[in-house]
Design a protein around this motif. Sequence first.
Motif, PDB file in Angstrom:
ATOM      1  N   ARG A   1     -18.029  12.107  52.409  1.00 54.66           N
ATOM      2  CA  ARG A   1     -16.582  11.913  52.510  1.00 54.66           C
ATOM      3  C   ARG A   1     -16.010  12.587  53.748  1.00 54.66           C
ATOM      4  O   ARG A   1     -15.059  12.097  54.357  1.00 54.66           O
ATOM      5  CB  ARG A   1     -15.903  12.461  51.259  1.00 54.66           C
ATOM      6  CG  ARG A   1     -14.457  11.999  51.099  1.00 54.66           C
ATOM      7  CD  ARG A   1     -13.842  12.616  49.863  1.00 54.66           C
ATOM      8  NE  ARG A   1     -13.242  13.909  50.147  1.00 54.66           N
ATOM      9  CZ  ARG A   1     -12.777  14.744  49.225  1.00 54.66           C
ATOM     10  NH1 ARG A   1     -12.890  14.431  47.944  1.00 54.66           N
ATOM     11  NH2 ARG A   1     -12.224  15.894  49.569  1.00 54.66           N
ATOM     12  N   GLY A   2     -16.632  13.697  54.160  1.00 52.64           N
ATOM     13  CA  GLY A   2     -16.145  14.415  55.338  1.00 52.64           C
ATOM     14  C   GLY A   2     -16.389  13.698  56.644  1.00 52.64           C
ATOM     15  O   GLY A   2     -15.845  14.095  57.684  1.00 52.64           O
ATOM     16  N   HIS A   3     -17.209  12.614  56.635  1.00 49.12           N
ATOM     17  CA  HIS A   3     -17.445  11.857  57.863  1.00 49.12           C
ATOM     18  C   HIS A   3     -16.170  11.196  58.382  1.00 49.12           C
ATOM     19  O   HIS A   3     -16.079  10.868  59.562  1.00 49.12           O
ATOM     20  CB  HIS A   3     -18.504  10.773  57.621  1.00 49.12           C
ATOM     21  CG  HIS A   3     -19.886  11.337  57.516  1.00 49.12           C
ATOM     22  ND1 HIS A   3     -21.014  10.554  57.461  1.00 49.12           N
ATOM     23  CD2 HIS A   3     -20.329  12.616  57.436  1.00 49.12           C
ATOM     24  CE1 HIS A   3     -22.089  11.322  57.367  1.00 49.12           C
ATOM     25  NE2 HIS A   3     -21.682  12.575  57.341  1.00 49.12           N
ATOM     26  N   GLY A   4     -15.185  10.995  57.515  1.00 48.14           N
ATOM     27  CA  GLY A   4     -13.937  10.370  57.933  1.00 48.14           C
ATOM     28  C   GLY A   4     -12.841  11.354  58.254  1.00 48.14           C
ATOM     29  O   GLY A   4     -11.670  10.968  58.340  1.00 48.14           O
ATOM     30  N   THR A   5     -13.178  12.645  58.415  1.00 50.22           N
ATOM     31  CA  THR A   5     -12.177  13.668  58.716  1.00 50.22           C
ATOM     32  C   THR A   5     -12.472  14.308  60.064  1.00 50.22           C
ATOM     33  O   THR A   5     -13.438  13.958  60.745  1.00 50.22           O
ATOM     34  CB  THR A   5     -12.184  14.760  57.629  1.00 50.22           C
ATOM     35  OG1 THR A   5     -13.441  15.471  57.698  1.00 50.22           O
ATOM     36  CG2 THR A   5     -12.033  14.159  56.240  1.00 50.22           C
TER      37      THR A   5
ATOM     38  N   CYS B   1     -19.990  17.958  58.961  1.00 51.56           N
ATOM     39  CA  CYS B   1     -20.465  17.258  57.766  1.00 51.56           C
ATOM     40  C   CYS B   1     -21.673  16.375  58.082  1.00 51.56           C
ATOM     41  O   CYS B   1     -22.615  16.285  57.283  1.00 51.56           O
ATOM     42  CB  CYS B   1     -19.331  16.422  57.180  1.00 51.56           C
ATOM     43  SG  CYS B   1     -17.971  17.402  56.501  1.00 51.56           S
ATOM     44  N   ARG B   2     -21.657  15.719  59.247  1.00 50.98           N
ATOM     45  CA  ARG B   2     -22.787  14.862  59.605  1.00 50.98           C
ATOM     46  C   ARG B   2     -24.046  15.697  59.822  1.00 50.98           C
ATOM     47  O   ARG B   2     -25.141  15.311  59.390  1.00 50.98           O
ATOM     48  CB  ARG B   2     -22.451  14.058  60.852  1.00 50.98           C
ATOM     49  CG  ARG B   2     -23.533  13.039  61.240  1.00 50.98           C
ATOM     50  CD  ARG B   2     -23.132  12.209  62.436  1.00 50.98           C
ATOM     51  NE  ARG B   2     -22.006  11.336  62.115  1.00 50.98           N
ATOM     52  CZ  ARG B   2     -20.788  11.463  62.646  1.00 50.98           C
ATOM     53  NH1 ARG B   2     -20.538  12.440  63.509  1.00 50.98           N
ATOM     54  NH2 ARG B   2     -19.819  10.637  62.321  1.00 50.98           N
TER      55      ARG B   2
ATOM     56  N   ARG C   1     -16.000  15.838  60.901  1.00 48.54           N
ATOM     57  CA  ARG C   1     -17.123  14.893  60.815  1.00 48.54           C
ATOM     58  C   ARG C   1     -18.382  15.462  61.459  1.00 48.54           C
ATOM     59  O   ARG C   1     -19.489  15.197  60.984  1.00 48.54           O
ATOM     60  CB  ARG C   1     -16.734  13.575  61.478  1.00 48.54           C
ATOM     61  CG  ARG C   1     -16.453  13.647  62.949  1.00 48.54           C
ATOM     62  CD  ARG C   1     -16.074  12.281  63.517  1.00 48.54           C
ATOM     63  NE  ARG C   1     -14.839  11.800  62.949  1.00 48.54           N
ATOM     64  CZ  ARG C   1     -13.625  12.080  63.470  1.00 48.54           C
ATOM     65  NH1 ARG C   1     -13.539  12.847  64.553  1.00 48.54           N
ATOM     66  NH2 ARG C   1     -12.532  11.607  62.928  1.00 48.54           N
TER      67      ARG C   1
END
Length: 460
Positions: free
Chosen positions: A357-361, A367-368, A364
């Motif tokens: 979900r953090g990839h869209g913040t 998180c990636r 990113r």
Amino acid sequence: MSFEITEDLIARQTPEAQLIIRLLLARIEELEARLGKSPQNSSLPPSSQHPHAKPPAKKKRRPKRKRGGQRGHLKAERPLIPSEQCTDVVTCRPTECRRCGEALTGDDPHPLRHQVWELPELKPLVTEYRRHRLHCPCCRESTCGKLPPGVPCGQSGPQLIALVALLMAYFRQSKRRTTEFVSTVLNIPCSPSLTVKHQSIATEALRNNYDELVAALPSQPHVAGDETPTKQADQKSWLWTFVAHDFTVFALRPTRAATVLDEMLGEKFTGVMTCDRAKMYWQCGRLQWCWAHLKRDIQGLVDAPDHRLKRLGRDLMRPVKELFRLWARCRDGTLTRRGMKRLMAPVRRAVHGLLLRGHGTAARGMCRELFDHREWLWTFLDVEGVEPTNNAAERSLRHPVIWRKLSFGTQSAKGSRFVETMLSAIETCRQQGRNVFHHVTHALRARFHQQHGPSLRPGV
């Protein structure tokens, strides 16, 4: 007066002005985020912040109570030692009655015992060796008497050299303060140059221990690593620490690059390296990323002004707290490793989902990276003896960081070798429950006898 920069206002500007405004807004957002960074919500080292600058911890209000020991607390006292172990026993008998003055005789079968501890007069032990030079009556050749085995060529014995070395490396005293202590308290003539000589002798005596520990590092099943900046003269350097199960090795090098890992661990290392997410450790193969570092980064998301980041941080913090709760139960024996792995399965799934979900913040990148290398988050579940945090390495660096702040680093390569050698011996003795003063003294005695000193490897 308040002025809001809206998208409509930006759209009415020229393309060049729009670009400049957007760049400035991004820079302002970056600086505002950086203002809120601290060792509590980022990977900044605790030494980067003054201890009095830390925000007060949030504590539950407790009823006011008086200062000092509370009712029912355990009493702290120094127990009396047996009378046979006392240096002297003085009998105090009353000679007359305190009321009527009548003479008193006899002994009390259970006298009140009062013991006073005191230092003896600090007087150095000086042994003079008289080396006679005699002439042969036949060939007239002169021959001088040799010193007994183990007698140093200099004027300092092994215990004095060990104490001077530990005063500088363990008790964080400068060379001048060490000189003052030896001269004024121990009544032994000393100078700063003599402390440097003692430093070199101690390094030479313990260097075999150090090389032995370095050679044993690649064969360890798991090692915790960390590093902290320092200085050698005017050159920036790094003090590395490598913590194994029963020993620790420090290395002071002029670089933070992965070449230090090649030097200390080499290609033979097949164990688990516990570390933060610094990329030079990635070459070690199997890693365990520190969840304590990660928890601080998640706290940084919680403290971020962006509402999406704040929500992501709060959602991530819940499974992380559950992870630490389960690990604490496993460590104290109230939960088996098998039970911990079973209960940790939903925690893993929750963390992985939140990282996706953090990839869209705006987080990113972090998180990636965590999701792509998610196996390095859970090594502690599969390998017994590996912990989810890098606390062992950070604890080993606590003393060197305080030493660095007081000494401002070293001034030469010899000083750097002294620091890494002594710190390795000090921390290893602490891990093994040894008396570091006794170990350094025995190593110095072995050097003066030209023998191999005691090992720091258990069972060797």
